[in-house]
Design a protein around this motif. Structure first.
Motif, PDB file in Angstrom:
ATOM      1  N   TYR A  73       0.825  -1.209   0.000  1.00 51.19           N
ATOM      2  CA  TYR A  73       0.000   0.000   0.000  1.00 51.19           C
ATOM      3  C   TYR A  73       0.863   1.264   0.000  1.00 51.19           C
TER       4      TYR A  73
ATOM      5  N   SER B 165       0.803   4.045  -2.880  1.00 48.47           N
ATOM      6  CA  SER B 165       0.455   5.433  -2.548  1.00 48.47           C
ATOM      7  C   SER B 165       1.489   6.416  -3.089  1.00 48.47           C
TER       8      SER B 165
ATOM      9  N   THR C  59     -13.442   7.306  -5.258  1.00 53.90           N
ATOM     10  CA  THR C  59     -12.663   6.135  -5.664  1.00 53.90           C
ATOM     11  C   THR C  59     -11.849   5.594  -4.498  1.00 53.90           C
ATOM     12  N   ALA C  60     -11.249   6.498  -3.723  1.00 54.20           N
ATOM     13  CA  ALA C  60     -10.428   6.074  -2.589  1.00 54.20           C
ATOM     14  C   ALA C  60     -11.265   5.325  -1.559  1.00 54.20           C
TER      15      ALA C  60
ATOM     16  N   PHE D 216      -6.931   0.998  -9.090  1.00 50.57           N
ATOM     17  CA  PHE D 216      -7.374   2.309  -8.597  1.00 50.57           C
ATOM     18  C   PHE D 216      -7.453   3.323  -9.727  1.00 50.57           C
TER      19      PHE D 216
END
Length: 260
Positions: free
Chosen positions: A32, A36, A144-145, A245
């Protein structure tokens, strides 16, 4: 799923299970975290490039794209020249290249390549800052997040085996890519809407599926101590979730974004 089931049911010794569980949390944090940073690079690059592509000074313009907004020579090269086709397909070439080379390069090299890919993706999607309002982009990104976090959490925590849906989702993804390529020539708004709507569902499913896959692959290889493989696996896992994503964001933006 066998190694994961063994860990969950306790057939792996307690000390070893605790070690694997601790390593899994660190592995997922790396996945993650890498994703990010890649996302930050992508949107920073997209914003910066869109700034270079536009101007409010008519004397520097080669074309007008809105009220008091003009396209610079850089913008014309990126968005209207044949170079746009190279920019459009460059991220796809990067993905195939990294996937093919992952077994021959180090984990550090793979991470560098991922960040380079994220910058190229920023160049590829930079036109969103010309087409959609900043508020709309921020709102869709937040939506979306939230959706991504919920789906990934489900994939991580569910006891249900999601591997059966993987083949179905990959077939759907291939069909989606073919439809997108066809629509480059047809330019059908109806087909574009269908692609975006179906794409959101496919990438939502892939988010949950890929999260569980990353988790189960870690457990399987950690049990054998494949530390070098695990370092590369974190990068490839970050790439998978990053792509889910970005694609979900772009398709939601296409469906619901407010245009300039």
């Amino acid at each position: 799923m066998a190694q994961f089931d063994a860990l969950r049911t306790g057939s792996i010794s307690g000390a070893r299970a605790a070690e694997i569980d601790e390593g899994l949390r660190a592995h997922m944090n790396k996945v993650y975290g890498t994703m990010s940073v890649g996302m930050l690079i992508t949107f920073a690059a997209a914003w910066a490039i869109s700034g270079l592509a536009t101007t409010t000074d008519p004397s520097l313009a080669v074309g007008q794209i809105g009220t008091d907004t003009y396209l610079t020579a850089t913008g014309a090269a990126i968005y209207t020249s044949p170079l746009r086709w190279v920019i459009m397909f460059a991220p796809l070439i990067f993905v195939f290249g990294l996937s093919a080379a992952i077994n021959r390069i180090s984990a550090a090299a793979a991470q560098t390549a991922f960040y380079a890919f994220a910058a190229v993706m920023g160049l590829s999607i930079s036109s969103i800052f010309l087409v959609f309002t900043g508020t709309s982009i921020a709102q869709i990104f937040l939506i979306t997040a939230i959706a991504f976090a919920s789906l990934s959490l489900y994939g991580y925590t569910t006891k249900k085996d999601l591997s059966a849906m993987g083949t179905f989702l990959m077939m759907g993804l291939i069909g989606l890519i073919v439809a997108m390529l066809v629509n480059l020539f047809l330019q059908s708004s109806g087909l574009a809407f269908a692609i975006s709507a179906i794409g959101v569902l496919i990438f939502a499913g892939l988010t949950a599926y890929d999260t569980q896959r990353i988790k189960t692959e870690y457990v399987a290889h950690a049990a054998h101590g494949d530390t070098e493989w695990l370092g590369k696996s974190a990068i490839m896992g970050a790439l998978s979730l990053y792509l889910n994503f970005i694609n979900m964001f772009m398709m939601l933006l296409s469906l619901f974004g407010q245009r300039e």
